[in-house]
Design an enzyme around this catalytic site. Structure first.
Site, PDB file in Angstrom:
ATOM      1  N   ARG A  27       0.817  -1.211   0.000  1.00  0.00           N
ATOM      2  CA  ARG A  27       0.000   0.000   0.000  1.00  0.00           C
ATOM      3  C   ARG A  27       0.852   1.263   0.000  1.00  0.00           C
ATOM      4  O   ARG A  27       0.475   2.283   0.582  1.00  0.00           O
ATOM      5  CB  ARG A  27      -0.975   0.014   1.183  1.00  0.00           C
ATOM      6  CG  ARG A  27      -2.138  -0.961   0.988  1.00  0.00           C
ATOM      7  CD  ARG A  27      -3.160  -0.806   2.092  1.00  0.00           C
ATOM      8  NE  ARG A  27      -4.263  -1.752   1.894  1.00  0.00           N
ATOM      9  CZ  ARG A  27      -5.024  -2.216   2.873  1.00  0.00           C
ATOM     10  NH1 ARG A  27      -4.821  -1.830   4.119  1.00  0.00           N
ATOM     11  NH2 ARG A  27      -6.003  -3.059   2.618  1.00  0.00           N
ATOM     12  N   ARG A  31      -2.944   6.662   0.019  1.00  0.00           N
ATOM     13  CA  ARG A  31      -3.389   6.705   1.409  1.00  0.00           C
ATOM     14  C   ARG A  31      -2.581   7.642   2.285  1.00  0.00           C
ATOM     15  O   ARG A  31      -3.114   8.619   2.783  1.00  0.00           O
ATOM     16  CB  ARG A  31      -3.415   5.292   2.000  1.00  0.00           C
ATOM     17  CG  ARG A  31      -4.233   4.320   1.176  1.00  0.00           C
ATOM     18  CD  ARG A  31      -5.067   3.420   2.002  1.00  0.00           C
ATOM     19  NE  ARG A  31      -4.306   2.655   2.962  1.00  0.00           N
ATOM     20  CZ  ARG A  31      -4.866   1.851   3.867  1.00  0.00           C
ATOM     21  NH1 ARG A  31      -6.163   1.717   3.915  1.00  0.00           N
ATOM     22  NH2 ARG A  31      -4.144   1.183   4.728  1.00  0.00           N
ATOM     23  N   ARG A  40      -7.038  11.703  -5.408  1.00  0.00           N
ATOM     24  CA  ARG A  40      -8.257  10.919  -5.163  1.00  0.00           C
ATOM     25  C   ARG A  40      -9.518  11.774  -5.273  1.00  0.00           C
ATOM     26  O   ARG A  40     -10.573  11.277  -5.679  1.00  0.00           O
ATOM     27  CB  ARG A  40      -8.152  10.277  -3.777  1.00  0.00           C
ATOM     28  CG  ARG A  40      -9.384   9.534  -3.298  1.00  0.00           C
ATOM     29  CD  ARG A  40      -9.633   8.272  -4.104  1.00  0.00           C
ATOM     30  NE  ARG A  40     -10.817   7.573  -3.617  1.00  0.00           N
ATOM     31  CZ  ARG A  40     -12.062   7.864  -3.971  1.00  0.00           C
ATOM     32  NH1 ARG A  40     -12.301   8.860  -4.827  1.00  0.00           N
ATOM     33  NH2 ARG A  40     -13.079   7.180  -3.492  1.00  0.00           N
ATOM     34  N   ASP A  77      -7.263  -2.831  -7.064  1.00  0.00           N
ATOM     35  CA  ASP A  77      -7.919  -3.357  -5.870  1.00  0.00           C
ATOM     36  C   ASP A  77      -8.248  -4.827  -6.087  1.00  0.00           C
ATOM     37  O   ASP A  77      -8.510  -5.251  -7.222  1.00  0.00           O
ATOM     38  CB  ASP A  77      -9.203  -2.583  -5.554  1.00  0.00           C
ATOM     39  CG  ASP A  77      -9.747  -2.920  -4.173  1.00  0.00           C
ATOM     40  OD1 ASP A  77      -9.255  -2.344  -3.185  1.00  0.00           O
ATOM     41  OD2 ASP A  77     -10.639  -3.786  -4.089  1.00  0.00           O
ATOM     42  N   TYR A 152     -15.279 -12.102   0.487  1.00  0.00           N
ATOM     43  CA  TYR A 152     -16.047 -10.882   0.228  1.00  0.00           C
ATOM     44  C   TYR A 152     -17.281 -11.187  -0.610  1.00  0.00           C
ATOM     45  O   TYR A 152     -18.363 -10.639  -0.370  1.00  0.00           O
ATOM     46  CB  TYR A 152     -15.179  -9.858  -0.497  1.00  0.00           C
ATOM     47  CG  TYR A 152     -14.124  -9.202   0.352  1.00  0.00           C
ATOM     48  CD1 TYR A 152     -14.429  -8.091   1.143  1.00  0.00           C
ATOM     49  CD2 TYR A 152     -12.822  -9.674   0.375  1.00  0.00           C
ATOM     50  CE1 TYR A 152     -13.457  -7.469   1.919  1.00  0.00           C
ATOM     51  CE2 TYR A 152     -11.839  -9.068   1.146  1.00  0.00           C
ATOM     52  CZ  TYR A 152     -12.166  -7.970   1.914  1.00  0.00           C
ATOM     53  OH  TYR A 152     -11.207  -7.366   2.687  1.00  0.00           O
TER      54      TYR A 152
END
Length: 343
Positions: A27, A31, A40, A77, A152
């Site tokens: 990552r 972020r 973003r 992702d 998920y």
């Protein structure tokens, strides 16, 4: 004529013991970086961001401009595959991913070939990054591993995964069918990434904890074996890194039976475990605590030094045991990179 430079990451995955390990961070793209947060804001939502090659390439390259990292990992992702297979996927602000009802196996199976075409924007992102990235810096492609993605798809969100683990026993045929579909879709996706410029392929098995040995073999090891086999059958030779996060003692059996060149270790991994894996011919990666990276200070320095000393005598890639946290000070990342690279 000068020989092309072989990136340190690839040399480590070849099994070389280097003067210093290559470093990249899970990552690292996004972020924690202010330039990422500004970028973003330009996308209407996270999925649109991932599928915009110009923006995704910029997010991938931002940390490479800030730090002397040895590899970039494509900005994407793990839940793009279920969406490409036809399951509804969206992200709730501040809460994470949400997924609609699980489609039938027949519906999902019918979408495998089309799913790769629907993910073509990720290939375009890789092409753009590879064109800008220096030859001595490697480019990593990745996918969520089938069991993690299945959790998920079954539960409809991130959770403690009790429903997905119960599904193993209550609906074994459906689960096995779902995993087979995800193996096929994931292998195709990774082949596409390699052909677009990815030099390393990583399988993120983020939810490998809490599984009994027989279940771990069934839902983690066998799907990983099948993905590597399919990718190799397509003529792709890029090395694999497998990350069975939370697997604990089962990491060793994973290393023995899964044909990956590198094994990413999570925060709990003992130094002795890493050395045993190295002795058996595996390159290891990890396992700095992302909470410690956020905290910083002398304890962080000491842990970095301990990892370098404990694992630096074999093939090793410096990394975290999980992803960079959003509120990690950039100065702490810089400090670790400098300590590992000397620059």
């Amino acid at each position: 004529m000068n020989q092309p430079v072989r990136p340190l990451l690839l040399r480590a995955l070849d099994g070389e013991t280097l003067k210093r390990p290559p470093i990249w961070l899970m990552r690292q793209a996004g972020r924690s970086l202010p330039e990422y947060r500004e970028l973003r804001t330009r996308a209407k939502d996270f999925i649109a961001f991932c599928h915009n090659p110009e923006m995704a390439a910029e997010a991938t390259l931002q940390p490479m401009r800030r730090f002397p990292l040895d590899a970039a990992i494509v900005f994407a992702d793990i839940l793009l595959i279920p969406r490409a297979l036809g399951q509804e996927v969206w992200f709730e602000a501040g809460e994470g991913p949400r997924l609609g009802p699980l489609p039938s196996l027949e519906t999902l199976a019918g979408e495998v070939e089309a799913s790769t075409e629907r993910l073509a924007s990720i290939g375009e992102t890789l092409k753009r990054v590879r064109a800008e990235l220096e030859p001595e810096r490697a480019l990593i492609g990745f996918a969520g591993a089938p069991w993690t993605v299945a959790t998920y798809m079954i539960e409809g969100r991130g959770s403690e995964r009790s429903a997905a683990r119960s599904f193993i026993y209550e609906h074994p045929d459906i689960l096995d069918g779902l995993l087979r579909i995800l193996v096929d879709a994931t292998a195709r996706y990774l082949v596409m990434q390699a052909r677009a410029g990815a030099q390393v392929l990583k399988l993120f098995e983020s939810w490998a904890e809490g599984l009994s040995e027989d279940v771990f073999e069934r839902v983690v090891v066998r799907p990983h074996q099948a993905i590597v086999a399919q990718v190799r059958a397509a003529g792709v030779t890029a090395p694999f890194i497998g990350f069975p996060r939370g697997a604990g003692a089962l990491v060793e059996s994973y290393g023995e039976s899964t044909p990956v060149q590198g094994i990413a270790l999570d925060t709990q991994a003992p130094l002795a475990l890493g050395r045993r894996l190295q002795a058996r011919g595996k390159t290891i990666q990890g396992a700095l605590d992302n909470l410690l990276l956020r905290a910083g200070g002398p304890t962080l320095d000491a842990r970095v030094d301990a990892l370098l000393e404990g694992w630096g005598q074999g093939p090793y890639i410096f990394n975290l045991g999980h992803g960079v946290l959003p509120d990690t000070p950039v100065a702490n990342i810089q400090r670790v990179v400098e300590r590992v690279t000397g620059r």
